[in-house]
Scaffold this motif. Sequence first.
Motif, mmCIF file in Angstrom:
data_model
loop_
_atom_site.group_PDB
_atom_site.id
_atom_site.type_symbol
_atom_site.label_atom_id
_atom_site.label_comp_id
_atom_site.label_asym_id
_atom_site.label_seq_id
_atom_site.Cartn_x
_atom_site.Cartn_y
_atom_site.Cartn_z
ATOM 1 N N PRO A 1 -6.243 5.852 -11.535
ATOM 2 C CA PRO A 1 -6.377 4.323 -11.401
ATOM 3 C C PRO A 1 -7.012 4.027 -12.403
ATOM 4 C CG PRO A 1 -6.616 5.785 -9.327
ATOM 5 C CD PRO A 1 -7.331 7.027 -10.847
ATOM 6 N N VAL B 1 -2.420 -3.378 -10.120
ATOM 7 C CA VAL B 1 -2.483 -1.811 -10.327
ATOM 8 C C VAL B 1 -2.376 -0.943 -11.804
ATOM 9 C CG1 VAL B 1 -1.537 -1.521 -8.276
ATOM 10 C CG2 VAL B 1 0.215 -1.533 -9.498
ATOM 11 N N THR B 2 -2.621 0.074 -11.491
ATOM 12 C CA THR B 2 -2.434 -0.027 -13.034
ATOM 13 C C THR B 2 -1.416 0.257 -13.918
ATOM 14 O OG1 THR B 2 -4.350 2.019 -12.273
ATOM 15 C CG2 THR B 2 -3.307 2.882 -14.087
ATOM 16 N N SER C 1 0.602 -1.231 -0.001
ATOM 17 C CA SER C 1 0.059 0.375 0.121
ATOM 18 C C SER C 1 0.802 1.258 0.067
ATOM 19 C CB SER C 1 -0.612 0.185 1.309
ATOM 20 O OG SER C 1 -1.759 -1.209 1.620
ATOM 21 N N GLN D 1 -13.718 6.402 -7.625
ATOM 22 C CA GLN D 1 -12.398 6.471 -9.025
ATOM 23 C C GLN D 1 -13.108 7.528 -10.066
ATOM 24 O OE1 GLN D 1 -13.392 5.050 -12.703
ATOM 25 N NE2 GLN D 1 -11.616 6.060 -13.335
ATOM 26 N N GLU E 1 -4.503 2.185 -4.199
ATOM 27 C CA GLU E 1 -4.088 2.733 -5.917
ATOM 28 C C GLU E 1 -5.296 4.017 -5.319
ATOM 29 O OE1 GLU E 1 -2.234 1.915 -8.999
ATOM 30 O OE2 GLU E 1 -4.097 1.224 -9.958
ATOM 31 N N ARG F 1 -5.200 -2.678 -5.500
ATOM 32 C CA ARG F 1 -5.916 -1.886 -6.639
ATOM 33 C C ARG F 1 -6.931 -1.003 -5.154
ATOM 34 N NH1 ARG F 1 -9.458 -3.843 -11.244
ATOM 35 N NH2 ARG F 1 -7.609 -5.471 -12.189
ATOM 36 N N SER G 1 -5.398 6.543 -2.806
ATOM 37 C CA SER G 1 -4.630 6.860 -2.428
ATOM 38 C C SER G 1 -4.289 8.253 -4.423
ATOM 39 C CB SER G 1 -2.770 6.624 -2.816
ATOM 40 O OG SER G 1 -2.503 5.499 -2.183
ATOM 41 N N ILE H 1 2.262 2.099 -3.564
ATOM 42 C CA ILE H 1 1.477 1.848 -4.871
ATOM 43 C C ILE H 1 0.633 3.851 -4.523
ATOM 44 C CG2 ILE H 1 -0.940 1.287 -4.935
ATOM 45 C CD1 ILE H 1 -0.442 -1.008 -4.393
ATOM 46 N N ALA H 2 0.861 3.853 -3.210
ATOM 47 C CA ALA H 2 0.629 5.176 -3.184
ATOM 48 C C ALA H 2 2.018 6.762 -3.176
ATOM 49 C CB ALA H 2 0.805 5.468 -1.293
ATOM 50 N N ARG I 1 3.163 6.430 -6.402
ATOM 51 C CA ARG I 1 2.883 6.959 -7.590
ATOM 52 C C ARG I 1 2.104 8.026 -7.458
ATOM 53 N NH1 ARG I 1 1.058 3.005 -12.400
ATOM 54 N NH2 ARG I 1 0.302 2.287 -11.047
ATOM 55 N N CYS I 2 0.729 7.966 -6.755
ATOM 56 C CA CYS I 2 -0.202 8.803 -7.325
ATOM 57 C C CYS I 2 -0.243 9.916 -6.528
ATOM 58 C CB CYS I 2 -1.280 8.255 -5.994
ATOM 59 S SG CYS I 2 -2.425 6.364 -6.682
#
Length: 456
Positions: free
Chosen positions: A408, A87-88, A12, A397, A342, A339, A345, A15-16, A18-19
């Motif tokens: 995402p 993830v994306t 988690s 989303q 992501e 997911r 975030s 992944i956060a 990048r956002c």
Amino acid sequence: MKRVGIIGGGPSGIIAIRCFLSSGFDVVVFERRRTAGGLWNYTAESCKIPCPSTDPWCSLPATASGNWDSAMYDSLDTNIPKQLMDVTDFPFDERIPMFPERQDVLEYMNAFAEPYLKYVRFNTLVESVDKPKDKWVVVSKDLDSGKLSTSEFDYIVVASGNYDMPYIPEFEGLKEWNEKYPGSVLHSRSYRSPDTFYGKTIVVGNSASGLDISYQISNYAELPVIRSIRSESRLPGPEFCLTPEERAARIRDVGVIKRFDYTNRSVVLADGEVIENVQFVVFATGYLKNIPFLQNYHCTHPLISANGTHFTNIYKQLLNVDDPSLAFLAAQRFILPMRIAEVQSAWLARVWNGDITLPQHDVMLKDYNDRLEAQGDGKEFHDLKKLEDVQYYRELQSDCATTEGFQPKPFTDEDANLRANVKMVKTAYLDRYREEGVKSTSIEELMQAGYLKDYQ
């Protein structure tokens, strides 16, 4: 530039990154291990766990060799298909099994993490997180040098996971049993492999770990392995690779436990049945919310329920209502964690940069209270059952889609159909593995092999 401090460099937390970078934030991640991967890092040894274990503010120590263990056991396969874990723009390798093994997931996360490792302070333990004035203050310790450091942030993301502090409920006689027969009681967090079990064994619980562990132990312990349950599991267990006759011979489900008779090593069930000569008891009874670094802040701004089962005053199961600069990633149960982390975030980044406007305090508090009334003041508060996690994902989303920043991927109808039929798919996957020794890589492969005839 606004700063975001992320506590935890597991899936988690990574992944956060990048956002938040995509929305122009300065990001620092604190991770006590020496590598990324979090929960998916396997260690053969485990730390000492209190028994019973009911204190959410307790901090588990490192292992005897100084490592930070996790709830990962050697032969774990996921209960979520890889098609719903990715993830994306970063799919799993099409050649690995549809339900990946633990090493597959670790390698996937390590590959994804590679560009973001420079934002992570590894081997760093967060001692405290507090907000004495208008900034969050993180005090951390370098575990090699012992040096303490202080950092300030505008926002804090707690991404330390849901599988650290085990919950072992209190039973009459359990504490005395554990003291008299050391090593005979453990939590699934400490389980590593089945070959250390012998004699009569009781597994308490039948969620994912309870199903896996009872099946694995049945290859070594006295048969049948006893499994104490409250209700039918909503997950497909690996025992489904057995015939009904084989399952009945290897695992017997019974009701709840009433007490432990440590004087003669027997366990008394609520219905009066007595199970004698018990050698091992494995509690697969879940975890408590555990954020010891926020305990001082919690004293004046309550964050966790008294029973340790859920975060309090939380909007969309994500943002603290009283101070929306504090967030908790992937806190829910029964979700697609990567997911969800992501999309959460990406949504948080837009809230904190002003692209998404939060409702008034009373509206956010009502969101929390409505859920509390509907779900109760227990571990079910964070449950997203059936397709609730799909609906939740799509709501966040959709908010993100109207603004700039990292996008995402949409949760497609095909994905939603797979999510709705995971139990059917996993059962077919296990059937094929039992009959042909093949771990399928996709829905199409299962269907072409003659399985999943009812899947549409």
